[in-house]
Design an enzyme around this catalytic site. Structure first.
Site, PDB file in Angstrom:
ATOM      1  N   ARG A  99       0.827  -1.208   0.000  1.00 28.00           N
ATOM      2  CA  ARG A  99       0.000   0.000   0.000  1.00 28.00           C
ATOM      3  C   ARG A  99       0.860   1.257   0.000  1.00 28.00           C
ATOM      4  O   ARG A  99       0.526   2.239  -0.693  1.00 28.00           O
ATOM      5  CB  ARG A  99      -0.931  -0.015   1.214  1.00 28.00           C
ATOM      6  CG  ARG A  99      -1.824   1.219   1.358  1.00 28.00           C
ATOM      7  CD  ARG A  99      -2.498   1.644   0.073  1.00 28.00           C
ATOM      8  NE  ARG A  99      -3.240   0.587  -0.581  1.00 28.00           N
ATOM      9  CZ  ARG A  99      -3.698   0.656  -1.822  1.00 28.00           C
ATOM     10  NH1 ARG A  99      -3.455   1.748  -2.560  1.00 28.00           N
ATOM     11  NH2 ARG A  99      -4.356  -0.342  -2.352  1.00 28.00           N
ATOM     12  N   ASP A 222      -0.118  38.360 -12.113  1.00 28.02           N
ATOM     13  CA  ASP A 222      -1.071  37.587 -11.323  1.00 28.02           C
ATOM     14  C   ASP A 222      -2.512  37.905 -11.699  1.00 28.02           C
ATOM     15  O   ASP A 222      -2.964  39.052 -11.584  1.00 28.02           O
ATOM     16  CB  ASP A 222      -0.849  37.868  -9.835  1.00 28.02           C
ATOM     17  CG  ASP A 222      -1.685  36.968  -8.951  1.00 28.02           C
ATOM     18  OD1 ASP A 222      -1.738  35.752  -9.218  1.00 28.02           O
ATOM     19  OD2 ASP A 222      -2.283  37.479  -7.986  1.00 28.02           O
TER      20      ASP A 222
END
Length: 284
Positions: A99, A222
């Site tokens: 896992r 931005d």
């Protein structure tokens, strides 16, 4: 390949988390102590490989005598059904490690696969796709490696390897000029300085500083719309400053952003929103 020294602490922490105080009680109860097993890590969906070293490192941590054959290398594209690795190991150890290996492999392949989609979306424009610091805590080196496997490039790794002056820094410093001037005075010639601007007025202030030889190395545009991105590229002309677009980027919008002529497009989604790629483990 990513150095094992960067992966092993993550592997060991994940195994310790999984094994807990008593180890794998299911394997201990059901699997004979001497049993061995063979299994394949196989892709359930097409994708791009990243983090294949997590398989041998996780398995060998619990069974140092295990045999692992890696079928592909990081950066390789694969189709659904592709075998990524085969393992022959102590059954208890392998079932305890699987896992951890699958979690990391699926996560990193997901980042690489999403990155490849963005890179293909801007092909031919000259724009490069970059990641951000919006990474899973503790997994930054691995996730940024996965971005490179997908064809992207890395932004800064942390707060210590480049100066990025954002809007809040500008406010506290008293303006764009003051912030960049302070940064220039503080660092040596090898430290890059990037300035985030939120409009063409701030961009023009930064560009004036660039023309005077005292500006930032990179200007981050931005949340600019495409028209303003294209205007910033036009105003930059042949001045030596990198223009980076950021904010609101997705697979629908990224091509249009790239076509404005910006040099770099940073995409937080590469790491904070990449779906885990489905990879299964089949004993044989």
């Amino acid at each position: 390949m990513l150095p094992d020294a960067l992966i092993l602490p993550v592997i060991r922490a994940a195994l310790a988390e999984d094994l807990g105080r008593a180890g794998d009680v299911t394997a201990a109860a059901c699997i004979p102590e001497s049993a061995r097993m063979r299994a394949r890590f196989a892709a359930r969906k097409p994708g791009v490989l990243a983090g294949i070293a997590c398989v041998p490192l996780a398995v060998l941590e619990l069974d140092p005598k295990a045999s692992i054959a890696l079928k592909l290398k990081d950066g390789d594209a694969f189709e659904a059904g592709a075998v990524l690795a085969e393992v022959e190991a102590d059954a208890r150890a392998f079932l305890s490690a699987e896992r951890t290996a699958l979690n990391l492999l699926g996560r990193l392949c997901g980042v690489a696969t999403l990155t490849r989609s963005y890179v293909e979306a801007v092909a031919g424009t000259g724009a490069r796709i970059a990641d951000t610091r919006k990474t899973t805590p503790g997994l930054r080196a691995l996730e940024k490696h996965a971005v490179r496997c997908g064809g992207g490039v890395n932004h800064r790794f942390g707060l210590d390897d480049a100066i990025l002056i954002k809007d809040n820094h500008v406010v506290v410093c008293g303006g764009v000029v003051e912030a960049v001037t302070a940064a220039r005075a503080h660092v040596g010639h090898l430290m890059k300085i990037e300035l985030e601007v939120d409009g063409l007025d701030q961009f023009d202030q930064a560009l004036t500083m660039v023309a005077e030889g005292r500006g930032p190395d990179v200007i981050m545009l931005d949340n600019f719309n495409n028209a303003d991105l294209a205007e910033a590229v036009r105003r930059r002309g042949d001045q030596r400053v990198v223009l980076e677009a950021s904010g609101g980027v997705n697979l629908t919008t990224v091509r249009g952003i790239a076509e404005t002529g910006v040099d770099v497009i940073s995409v937080g989604a590469l790491t904070h929103s990449a779906p885990v790629l489905d990879i299964g483990l089949d004993a044989f």
